[in-house]
Design an enzyme around this catalytic site. Structure first.
Site, PDB file in Angstrom:
ATOM      1  N   TRP A  18       3.126   9.886  10.372  1.00  0.00           N
ATOM      2  CA  TRP A  18       2.062   9.959   9.095  1.00  0.00           C
ATOM      3  C   TRP A  18       2.771  11.248   7.891  1.00  0.00           C
ATOM      4  O   TRP A  18       3.231  11.523   8.153  1.00  0.00           O
ATOM      5  CB  TRP A  18       0.603  10.858   9.697  1.00  0.00           C
ATOM      6  CG  TRP A  18       0.030   9.420   9.757  1.00  0.00           C
ATOM      7  CD1 TRP A  18       0.190   8.265  10.270  1.00  0.00           C
ATOM      8  CD2 TRP A  18      -1.643   9.922  10.574  1.00  0.00           C
ATOM      9  NE1 TRP A  18      -0.834   7.805  10.580  1.00  0.00           N
ATOM     10  CE2 TRP A  18      -1.449   8.444  11.230  1.00  0.00           C
ATOM     11  CE3 TRP A  18      -2.358  10.639  11.595  1.00  0.00           C
ATOM     12  CZ2 TRP A  18      -2.763   8.536  12.016  1.00  0.00           C
ATOM     13  CZ3 TRP A  18      -3.122  10.715  11.916  1.00  0.00           C
ATOM     14  CH2 TRP A  18      -3.336   8.933  12.095  1.00  0.00           C
TER      15      TRP A  18
ATOM     16  N   ASP B 274     -10.817  17.203   3.300  1.00  0.00           N
ATOM     17  CA  ASP B 274     -10.937  15.769   4.035  1.00  0.00           C
ATOM     18  C   ASP B 274     -12.300  15.125   3.579  1.00  0.00           C
ATOM     19  O   ASP B 274     -12.488  13.871   3.101  1.00  0.00           O
ATOM     20  CB  ASP B 274     -10.392  15.669   5.594  1.00  0.00           C
ATOM     21  CG  ASP B 274     -10.845  13.825   6.096  1.00  0.00           C
ATOM     22  OD1 ASP B 274      -9.864  13.092   5.386  1.00  0.00           O
ATOM     23  OD2 ASP B 274     -10.268  13.893   7.358  1.00  0.00           O
TER      24      ASP B 274
ATOM     25  N   ASP C 196      -0.143   9.060  -0.148  1.00  0.00           N
ATOM     26  CA  ASP C 196       0.352  10.620   0.291  1.00  0.00           C
ATOM     27  C   ASP C 196       2.159  10.692  -0.008  1.00  0.00           C
ATOM     28  O   ASP C 196       2.480   9.886   0.510  1.00  0.00           O
ATOM     29  CB  ASP C 196       0.216  11.017   1.622  1.00  0.00           C
ATOM     30  CG  ASP C 196      -1.477  11.405   1.943  1.00  0.00           C
ATOM     31  OD1 ASP C 196      -2.584  10.836   1.435  1.00  0.00           O
ATOM     32  OD2 ASP C 196      -1.108  12.089   3.309  1.00  0.00           O
TER      33      ASP C 196
ATOM     34  N   ASP D  94       0.110  17.024   9.144  1.00  0.00           N
ATOM     35  CA  ASP D  94       0.668  17.541   7.941  1.00  0.00           C
ATOM     36  C   ASP D  94       0.679  19.082   7.625  1.00  0.00           C
ATOM     37  O   ASP D  94       1.265  19.091   6.842  1.00  0.00           O
ATOM     38  CB  ASP D  94       0.040  16.753   7.089  1.00  0.00           C
ATOM     39  CG  ASP D  94      -1.136  15.714   7.071  1.00  0.00           C
ATOM     40  OD1 ASP D  94      -0.841  14.788   7.236  1.00  0.00           O
ATOM     41  OD2 ASP D  94      -2.868  15.798   6.263  1.00  0.00           O
TER      42      ASP D  94
ATOM     43  N   GLU E 108      -5.894  18.444   5.170  1.00  0.00           N
ATOM     44  CA  GLU E 108      -5.132  18.112   5.137  1.00  0.00           C
ATOM     45  C   GLU E 108      -4.205  17.987   4.672  1.00  0.00           C
ATOM     46  O   GLU E 108      -4.430  19.544   3.453  1.00  0.00           O
ATOM     47  CB  GLU E 108      -6.145  16.753   5.263  1.00  0.00           C
ATOM     48  CG  GLU E 108      -6.224  16.053   5.741  1.00  0.00           C
ATOM     49  CD  GLU E 108      -6.778  14.679   5.350  1.00  0.00           C
ATOM     50  OE1 GLU E 108      -6.644  13.130   6.605  1.00  0.00           O
ATOM     51  OE2 GLU E 108      -7.709  14.137   4.181  1.00  0.00           O
TER      52      GLU E 108
ATOM     53  N   TRP F 144       0.961  -1.242  -0.161  1.00  0.00           N
ATOM     54  CA  TRP F 144       0.381  -0.137  -0.319  1.00  0.00           C
ATOM     55  C   TRP F 144       0.989   1.838   0.411  1.00  0.00           C
ATOM     56  O   TRP F 144       1.875   1.897   0.599  1.00  0.00           O
ATOM     57  CB  TRP F 144      -0.742  -0.194   1.510  1.00  0.00           C
ATOM     58  CG  TRP F 144      -1.478   1.348   1.212  1.00  0.00           C
ATOM     59  CD1 TRP F 144      -1.076   2.321   2.775  1.00  0.00           C
ATOM     60  CD2 TRP F 144      -2.528   1.193   1.386  1.00  0.00           C
ATOM     61  NE1 TRP F 144      -2.317   3.474   2.658  1.00  0.00           N
ATOM     62  CE2 TRP F 144      -2.901   2.673   1.691  1.00  0.00           C
ATOM     63  CE3 TRP F 144      -3.399   0.811   0.542  1.00  0.00           C
ATOM     64  CZ2 TRP F 144      -4.521   3.804   1.416  1.00  0.00           C
ATOM     65  CZ3 TRP F 144      -5.302   1.168   0.608  1.00  0.00           C
ATOM     66  CH2 TRP F 144      -5.293   3.131   0.374  1.00  0.00           C
ATOM     67  N   ILE F 145       0.299   2.100  -0.939  1.00  0.00           N
ATOM     68  CA  ILE F 145       1.080   3.168  -0.376  1.00  0.00           C
ATOM     69  C   ILE F 145      -0.258   4.403  -0.845  1.00  0.00           C
ATOM     70  O   ILE F 145      -1.021   4.071  -1.334  1.00  0.00           O
ATOM     71  CB  ILE F 145       2.261   3.878  -1.871  1.00  0.00           C
ATOM     72  CG1 ILE F 145       1.402   4.544  -3.281  1.00  0.00           C
ATOM     73  CG2 ILE F 145       3.060   2.844  -2.002  1.00  0.00           C
ATOM     74  CD1 ILE F 145       2.353   4.741  -4.251  1.00  0.00           C
TER      75      ILE F 145
END
Length: 398
Positions: A125, A264, A66, A190, A244, A63-64
């Site tokens: 994150w 978001d 951002d 973020d 975000e 999984w990827i």
């Protein structure tokens, strides 16, 4: 995470890639398509690597989401990204890391940041990279602790003589920014790339939500370690939901700035143009962008959590975005991957200074193989023309 793939602006890119590329390049891969009449059991299977995209960035598996902290450093492009090193579903979130000299051909160099500390109990994150004085890069990123409070941390290269910056260390003074009591600790994430003000102080933005309103909280620091929250946010809105992955940068070297936010609630990326008061640290949007419902979008396709960086090597600003897939969780697990990064694009301000323009980076021309040219072709009512001698399996990604 948007479900649509190619409406509006994204159709331009789909058509561009259809005619731009004519053969498979086994460099970076990702994607799945459903085939009504597969040639064989193998080619019809979602697990076939034949149907991973060839032109978009993706690690070999898992999984990827951002794109994080892209930067140009000592002649090397670095792309970090949210990554699960163990599965094709969200979880165990770390920072994957790949390097390139041309933004097209990428080499993975392992994990840059992984959850190892108590303040990272629920993952490492999104965030950004900043080049500090003395040509020293630093990563600023969000993590979530055991109480699911979101805090901001830094990481530094372990060995600056390593051209690929493969190892990163976390100082003992993390976290460096924690949410104050009046902030929503579960909606505080973020951080942006830092910028240096005329007063010698560094500034960064952190996305936040209070009620239904989104905002970009501003912090200042003398040393990139000790941060003080500004009295007022750089900008805010009512009703737009959580901001975000905020991004903030000058668009033309002058007084026109871009403030971008990923909403978001709608999973769409929007931006405002305006002026930046460097004394009051306030962003003043142009009149037509006051209402968040009128904010323009970077892309009307499946495009989210984008991040830009300034490429000092070629004097341009480059935009990355995340495009997830429409497969089910079970399909993702079966095929072993999920998510791609969109084609890197150059962004600039139009001559009227009213909107941003964008186009794939020029390095993508190196992927051209066999050319197919059409001359004196009359389009009928349907506007469809068969193009022979062209493989298009890899041209269908967003």
């Amino acid at each position: 995470m948007a479900s649509s793939c190619l409406p509006s602006f994204a159709w331009i890119f789909a058509l561009f890639f259809f005619f731009f590329f004519s053969d498979r390049i086994d460099v970076v891969k990702a994607s799945r398509r459903i085939f009504k009449n597969p040639d064989s059991a193998e080619t019809g299977s979602i697990t076939s690597t034949k149907y991973r995209t060839a032109y978009h960035f993706q690690p070999p598996q898992h999984w990827i989401n951002d794109p994080n902290g892209p930067m140009y450093y000592n002649g090397i492009y670095h792309l970090f990204y949210q990554y699960n090193p163990y599965a094709a579903v969200w979880g165990n979130i770390s920072w994957g890391h790949s390097v390139s000299t041309d933004l097209v051909r990428w080499t993975g160099v392992g994990l840059a940041i992984a959850p190892t500390e108590p303040y990272e109990a629920n993952g490492c994150w999104s965030g950004s990279a900043t080049i500090l004085p003395g040509n020293k890069p630093v990563i600023l990123y969000t993590s979530s602790n055991a109480r699911k409070e979101q805090v901001q941390n830094v990481a530094y290269p372990k060995n600056l003589s390593d051209p690929f910056l493969r190892e990163w260390t976390k100082p003992d003074h993390n976290p460096i920014i924690e949410p104050a009591v009046d902030l929503n600790a579960s909606e505080f994430r973020d951080p942006t790339t830092g910028w240096l003000g005329e007063d010698g102080l560094w500034r960064v933005l952190v996305g936040n939500k209070i009620g239904a309103g989104g905002r970009a909280i501003l912090y200042r620091s003398k040393d990139f370690v000790h941060w003080v929250r500004a009295k007022d946010p750089l900008s805010y809105s009512s009703g737009s939901g959580m901001w975000e992955c905020p991004d903030f940068f000058p668009s033309d070297g002058g007084n026109k700035y871009v403030l971008k936010m990923s909403l978001d609630d709608t999973r769409t990326d929007h931006y405002m143009l305006g002026s930046y008061d460097k004394v009051k640290d306030l962003f003043v949007p142009d009149g037509e962008f006051v209402d968040y419902r009128r904010w323009p979008r970077y892309d009307y396709g499946n495009f989210y959590a984008s991040k830009t960086f300034f490429d000092e090597g070629k004097g341009r600003r480059i935009l990355w975005g995340w495009s997830n897939e429409s497969d089910s969780v079970s399909d993702d697990i079966a095929k072993g991957w999920a998510g791609i990064q969109t084609i890197p694009r150059v962004v600039w301000l139009d001559k009227r200074r009213r909107q941003l323009l964008q186009w794939p980076v020029e390095e993508l021309e190196s992927l051209r193989r066999k050319h197919v040219r059409l001359h004196d072709v009359e389009l009928g009512t349907g506007g469809l023309v068969e193009v022979k001698g062209l493989k298009v399996l890899q041209a269908s990604g967003c």
